[in-house]
Design a protein around this motif. Structure first.
Motif, PDB file in Angstrom:
ATOM      1  N   TYR A  11      -1.548 110.578  18.939  1.00 43.54           N
ATOM      2  CA  TYR A  11      -2.118 111.138  20.103  1.00 43.54           C
ATOM      3  C   TYR A  11      -3.500 110.791  19.985  1.00 43.54           C
ATOM      4  O   TYR A  11      -4.237 110.658  18.949  1.00 43.54           O
ATOM      5  N   LEU A  12      -4.263 110.457  21.195  1.00 42.30           N
ATOM      6  CA  LEU A  12      -5.673 109.948  21.369  1.00 42.30           C
ATOM      7  C   LEU A  12      -6.001 110.633  22.672  1.00 42.30           C
ATOM      8  O   LEU A  12      -5.314 110.537  23.772  1.00 42.30           O
ATOM      9  N   TRP A  13      -7.241 111.349  22.572  1.00 50.76           N
ATOM     10  CA  TRP A  13      -7.707 111.738  23.638  1.00 50.76           C
ATOM     11  C   TRP A  13      -9.295 111.343  23.747  1.00 50.76           C
ATOM     12  O   TRP A  13     -10.004 111.672  22.758  1.00 50.76           O
ATOM     13  N   LYS A  14      -9.720 110.390  24.783  1.00 45.51           N
ATOM     14  CA  LYS A  14     -10.933 110.069  24.870  1.00 45.51           C
ATOM     15  C   LYS A  14     -11.823 111.117  25.727  1.00 45.51           C
ATOM     16  O   LYS A  14     -11.761 111.035  26.647  1.00 45.51           O
ATOM     17  N   ILE A  15     -12.411 111.703  24.743  1.00 45.15           N
ATOM     18  CA  ILE A  15     -13.161 113.004  25.446  1.00 45.15           C
ATOM     19  C   ILE A  15     -14.141 112.561  26.339  1.00 45.15           C
ATOM     20  O   ILE A  15     -14.582 112.966  27.564  1.00 45.15           O
ATOM     21  N   SER A  16     -14.892 111.329  25.867  1.00 46.21           N
ATOM     22  CA  SER A  16     -16.252 110.925  26.751  1.00 46.21           C
ATOM     23  C   SER A  16     -16.157 109.526  26.250  1.00 46.21           C
ATOM     24  O   SER A  16     -15.496 108.813  25.420  1.00 46.21           O
ATOM     25  N   LYS A  17     -17.251 108.821  26.551  1.00 40.74           N
ATOM     26  CA  LYS A  17     -17.566 107.506  26.301  1.00 40.74           C
ATOM     27  C   LYS A  17     -17.806 107.333  24.815  1.00 40.74           C
ATOM     28  O   LYS A  17     -17.742 106.267  24.197  1.00 40.74           O
ATOM     29  N   SER A  18     -18.518 108.468  24.193  1.00 42.03           N
ATOM     30  CA  SER A  18     -18.794 108.364  22.860  1.00 42.03           C
ATOM     31  C   SER A  18     -17.992 109.336  21.978  1.00 42.03           C
ATOM     32  O   SER A  18     -18.500 109.235  20.699  1.00 42.03           O
ATOM     33  N   ALA A  19     -16.928 109.826  22.455  1.00 43.26           N
ATOM     34  CA  ALA A  19     -16.319 110.817  21.449  1.00 43.26           C
ATOM     35  C   ALA A  19     -14.820 110.956  21.721  1.00 43.26           C
ATOM     36  O   ALA A  19     -14.382 110.645  22.843  1.00 43.26           O
ATOM     37  N   ASN A  20     -14.055 110.883  20.601  1.00 40.93           N
ATOM     38  CA  ASN A  20     -12.499 110.942  20.962  1.00 40.93           C
ATOM     39  C   ASN A  20     -11.983 111.723  19.850  1.00 40.93           C
ATOM     40  O   ASN A  20     -12.348 111.888  18.646  1.00 40.93           O
ATOM     41  N   LEU A  21     -10.774 112.343  20.279  1.00 39.97           N
ATOM     42  CA  LEU A  21      -9.961 112.933  19.309  1.00 39.97           C
ATOM     43  C   LEU A  21      -8.665 112.378  18.948  1.00 39.97           C
ATOM     44  O   LEU A  21      -7.913 111.867  19.959  1.00 39.97           O
ATOM     45  N   THR A  22      -8.158 112.353  17.596  1.00 43.30           N
ATOM     46  CA  THR A  22      -7.289 111.530  17.344  1.00 43.30           C
ATOM     47  C   THR A  22      -6.128 112.531  16.332  1.00 43.30           C
ATOM     48  O   THR A  22      -6.673 113.298  15.770  1.00 43.30           O
ATOM     49  N   GLU A  23      -4.835 112.198  16.485  1.00 43.07           N
ATOM     50  CA  GLU A  23      -3.840 113.132  15.627  1.00 43.07           C
ATOM     51  C   GLU A  23      -2.965 112.360  15.573  1.00 43.07           C
ATOM     52  O   GLU A  23      -2.290 111.758  16.338  1.00 43.07           O
ATOM     53  N   SER A  24      -2.265 112.326  14.363  1.00 38.33           N
ATOM     54  CA  SER A  24      -0.865 111.635  14.009  1.00 38.33           C
ATOM     55  C   SER A  24      -0.158 112.578  13.119  1.00 38.33           C
ATOM     56  O   SER A  24      -0.693 113.129  12.178  1.00 38.33           O
ATOM     57  N   GLY A  31     -14.172 111.888  16.381  1.00 37.34           N
ATOM     58  CA  GLY A  31     -15.251 111.021  16.005  1.00 37.34           C
ATOM     59  C   GLY A  31     -16.418 111.030  17.281  1.00 37.34           C
ATOM     60  O   GLY A  31     -15.918 111.104  18.250  1.00 37.34           O
ATOM     61  N   ALA A  32     -17.364 110.641  16.583  1.00 38.05           N
ATOM     62  CA  ALA A  32     -18.480 110.591  17.789  1.00 38.05           C
ATOM     63  C   ALA A  32     -19.289 109.639  17.513  1.00 38.05           C
ATOM     64  O   ALA A  32     -19.656 109.047  16.204  1.00 38.05           O
ATOM     65  N   ALA A  33     -19.490 108.332  18.338  1.00 32.78           N
ATOM     66  CA  ALA A  33     -20.149 107.147  18.392  1.00 32.78           C
ATOM     67  C   ALA A  33     -21.662 107.549  18.101  1.00 32.78           C
ATOM     68  O   ALA A  33     -22.331 108.217  19.097  1.00 32.78           O
ATOM     69  N   ILE A  34     -22.386 106.850  17.156  1.00 34.65           N
ATOM     70  CA  ILE A  34     -24.068 106.736  17.375  1.00 34.65           C
ATOM     71  C   ILE A  34     -24.301 105.832  18.179  1.00 34.65           C
ATOM     72  O   ILE A  34     -25.538 105.760  18.717  1.00 34.65           O
TER      73      ILE A  34
END
Length: 281
Positions: A205-218, A240-243
């Motif tokens: 599963y992948l959820w792109k919360i915003s342009k700089s943050a996402n949640l992954t699960e497997s 994950g959060a992009a810097i």
């Protein structure tokens, strides 16, 4: 005689007047090229631009590289009643052979020491060849390797083939599930290698919360056909959060479960929390 001259003069005058009147009424001849339809300067430029050969759209846009990758590393140190050190490495590489064919490889290493004694030592490798059959369905070939010192697993290799389905596939969310079968080779500490058929089921599963943050699960499970109770399960979830465009920070939770450990003294379940910095290649 005189009247005849007057008549001739009168006729001559009338003829001349008629000729003059006709000359005045006749339109002036148009200048050369005046009969052609005159186009505004803007239209002429547009026609000239259209007549020029156009560059292909593909050449205007930069070609996307078939390679993609991600590297991450993390280190945790604690001092006090106990001295601990936890170190982890992760690498993911993807290569698109064709528009429908994607090859993915990833590796993970985790090592933890407490008061100078190793408490966790785990290595996992995963290779997957995925072929898109349609917008929803795909086929895959999968090879997995696990080495876990504290579960007394010297090596576990599972090779499977199967098919999967995209249950959700939008710009923000992706959810897929797959099912396959193959064989498994396992060598445990102090024991001979065993071979069996295996059934594999997994989901991601992948959820792109915003342009700089996402949640992954497997998660996935491996069941031996010789003994379905002897199963191996893996679960992980990460935020994950992009810097910036290349660097990100990630917090992850990993859970490894072996239904039938080699020895009764070995715990079935191992959970690890990880913080790491990653770089997109």
């Amino acid at each position: 005689m005189r009247s005849g001259r007057i008549s001739i003069c009168a006729v001559t005058i009338l003829v001349l007047r008629a000729l003059v009147a006709g000359a005045q009424a006749a339109p002036a001849p148009p200048p050369p090229g005046a009969g052609d339809t005159q186009k505004p300067a803007g239209d002429a430029l547009a026609v000239e631009a259209e007549s020029k050969p156009k560059e292909p759209e593909d050449e205007k846009e930069e070609k996307k590289s078939p390679w993609a990758g991600h590297f991450a590393a993390g280190l945790t140190l604690t001092k006090g009643n106990s001295d601990t050190r936890t170190f982890n490495l992760a690498l993911t590489v993807e290569y698109r052979l064709q528009p429908r064919n994607l090859v993915k490889a990833d590796g993970f290493y985790l090592n933890s020491r407490e008061d100078g004694v190793s408490s966790v030592a785990r290595t996992s490798l995963h290779l997957r060849d995925e072929y898109t059959l349609s917008d929803r369905y795909f086929a895959f070939g999968d090879v997995q390797f696990v080495k876990d010192q504290f579960k007394s697993i010297d090596s576990l290799v599972a090779s499977t083939v199967g098919a999967g389905v995209h249950l959700i596939k939008t710009r923000k969310e992706e959810l897929s599930a797959d099912l396959g079968a193959g064989f498994i080779l396992e060598r445990d500490e102090g024991l001979d290698r065993t071979t069996s058929g295996v059934v594999r089921a997994g989901e991601s599963y992948l959820w792109k919360i915003s342009k700089s943050a996402n949640l992954t699960e497997s998660a996935f499970g491996l069941w031996k056909t010789r003994d379905t109770g002897d199963a191996y399960y893996h679960f992980e979830v990460a935020l994950g959060a992009a810097i910036n465009d290349h660097v990100e920070i990630k917090i992850a939770l990993l859970d490894e479960y072996k239904a039938k450990p080699v020895f009764d003294t070995i715990k079935k379940n191992d959970v690890a929390g990880i913080v790491s910095f990653g770089y997109k290649l």
